[in-house]
Scaffold this motif. Structure first.
Motif, mmCIF file in Angstrom:
data_model
loop_
_atom_site.group_PDB
_atom_site.id
_atom_site.type_symbol
_atom_site.label_atom_id
_atom_site.label_comp_id
_atom_site.label_asym_id
_atom_site.label_seq_id
_atom_site.Cartn_x
_atom_site.Cartn_y
_atom_site.Cartn_z
ATOM 1 N N CYS A 227 -3.871 14.748 -5.300
ATOM 2 C CA CYS A 227 -3.882 13.518 -4.507
ATOM 3 C C CYS A 227 -5.291 13.283 -3.966
ATOM 4 O O CYS A 227 -5.933 14.205 -3.449
ATOM 5 C CB CYS A 227 -2.874 13.629 -3.368
ATOM 6 S SG CYS A 227 -2.965 12.280 -2.168
ATOM 7 N N ARG A 235 -0.441 13.862 -7.538
ATOM 8 C CA ARG A 235 -0.233 12.413 -7.474
ATOM 9 C C ARG A 235 1.169 12.096 -7.998
ATOM 10 O O ARG A 235 1.541 12.536 -9.081
ATOM 11 C CB ARG A 235 -1.283 11.683 -8.317
ATOM 12 C CG ARG A 235 -2.704 11.992 -7.879
ATOM 13 C CD ARG A 235 -3.730 11.361 -8.793
ATOM 14 N NE ARG A 235 -5.084 11.778 -8.434
ATOM 15 C CZ ARG A 235 -6.186 11.386 -9.040
ATOM 16 N NH1 ARG A 235 -6.098 10.521 -10.062
ATOM 17 N NH2 ARG A 235 -7.368 11.826 -8.656
ATOM 18 N N CYS A 246 -3.345 7.439 -7.419
ATOM 19 C CA CYS A 246 -4.321 8.230 -6.660
ATOM 20 C C CYS A 246 -3.709 8.964 -5.481
ATOM 21 O O CYS A 246 -4.428 9.649 -4.751
ATOM 22 C CB CYS A 246 -5.451 7.325 -6.164
ATOM 23 S SG CYS A 246 -4.877 5.988 -5.105
ATOM 24 N N SER A 247 -2.401 8.839 -5.264
ATOM 25 C CA SER A 247 -1.833 9.364 -4.028
ATOM 26 C C SER A 247 -0.492 10.038 -4.299
ATOM 27 O O SER A 247 0.213 9.714 -5.262
ATOM 28 C CB SER A 247 -1.660 8.227 -3.013
ATOM 29 O OG SER A 247 -0.922 8.654 -1.899
ATOM 30 N N CYS A 248 -0.190 10.960 -3.428
ATOM 31 C CA CYS A 248 1.159 11.525 -3.434
ATOM 32 C C CYS A 248 2.058 10.651 -2.572
ATOM 33 O O CYS A 248 1.588 9.784 -1.833
ATOM 34 C CB CYS A 248 1.142 12.954 -2.910
ATOM 35 S SG CYS A 248 0.584 13.089 -1.189
ATOM 36 N N CYS A 251 1.380 10.959 1.355
ATOM 37 C CA CYS A 251 0.195 10.247 1.827
ATOM 38 C C CYS A 251 0.414 8.737 1.777
ATOM 39 O O CYS A 251 -0.105 7.997 2.624
ATOM 40 C CB CYS A 251 -1.027 10.628 1.000
ATOM 41 S SG CYS A 251 -1.590 12.330 1.285
#
Length: 277
Positions: A227, A235, A246-248, A251
């Motif tokens: 992430c 991710r 771009c993120s988990c 987040c």
């Protein structure tokens, strides 16, 4: 004074004579598949003789010799004869015309003249040469007029043309300015967007560097699918409509409202879960 006799009309005399042969035909358009009318001047001859302009009362003591009348504008000759000669076509000719894509319609014969004793208005440069007053084209590149209109009508016609050109110039000037403003506005928006992208990349780099220091890790030790925010979890979601991964999920849930993509700063309308195999 010497005059020109009409070739077709008895008793018609003039000082300028124009004979025109014009061909009319139909041409097959291979793009639109229709016959288009076409015309072409196949012969034109203009004859002139020296002539003078005199006042309407025909005072023989006052006259102006006209020089180079064919260079004048507004020289609208009178049509004294006009005849159309249709093309004679046989069946073989018709077949040949369809194969060649050209169908002749005929030839028009026209005679135009400036008649003797016609009333015309002359505007040009007056010079005195050997006690002869001459009207000739201006040397400064100004317009030279021989017109069947009276002076006031000729002036109004030219003023109307000048007004039209002023309006067209104003319209095209406004269109040009609007186009330039539109282009500049687009360029400015692209410039601001690039500046914003650069700022976001710097912020992301700074946050990532700070996060690496907190985790006591180097860039090589961070997993490729980590992430971009926490650098610990994988991710697991796709942001729409920008499409960035771009993120988990944790987040993403922690992002402030309105939720924006941390890469492009576009508003996230929805997400799709990402499953890694």
């Amino acid at each position: 004074k010497e005059t020109l006799n009409s070739q077709f009309v008895d008793g018609c005399k003039g000082v300028i004579q124009r004979l025109v042969l014009k061909e009319y035909k139909m041409v097959w358009n291979r793009t639109t598949h229709i016959w288009n009318d076409c015309e072409k001047i196949i012969h034109q001859r203009t004859n002139t003789v020296p002539f003078d302009l005199v006042p309407p009362d025909y005072n023989p003591g006052v006259s102006v010799r006209v020089i180079k009348p064919l260079e004048s504008s507004e020289l609208n000759l009178e049509t004294v004869f006009e005849k159309f000669h249709p093309a004679a076509q046989t069946f073989t000719d018709i077949i040949g015309h369809y194969l060649s894509g050209e169908r002749p319609k005929g030839i028009q014969e026209t005679e135009e003249m400036l008649r003797d004793k016609d009333i015309i208005t002359g505007v040009g440069e007056l010079v005195l040469d050997s006690n002869v007053i001459k009207l000739q084209p201006p040397k400064q590149g100004l317009q030279y007029y021989l017109s069947r209109l009276d002076f006031d009508s000729l002036v109004r016609k030219q003023e109307s043309k000048a007004k039209l050109w002023k309006i067209l110039t104003l319209v095209f000037g406004i269109i040009t300015c609007a186009t330039l403003l539109f282009i500049l506005r687009r360029q400015y928006k692209w410039y601001k967007m690039e500046q914003e992208q650069s700022r976001l990349q710097r912020e992301m780099s700074a946050v990532k560097k700070q996060r690496l220091q907190e985790l006591d890790l180097t860039e090589d030790e961070v997993p490729q699918n980590a992430c971009a925010i926490c650098l610990t979890r994988d991710r697991s979601c796709v942001f729409l409509e920008c499409g960035h991964v771009c993120s988990c999920m944790a987040c993403y849930e922690a992002l402030p409202i309105p939720k924006k993509c941390p890469i492009c700063r576009n508003v996230i309308s929805r997400i799709l879960p990402l499953y890694n195999s």
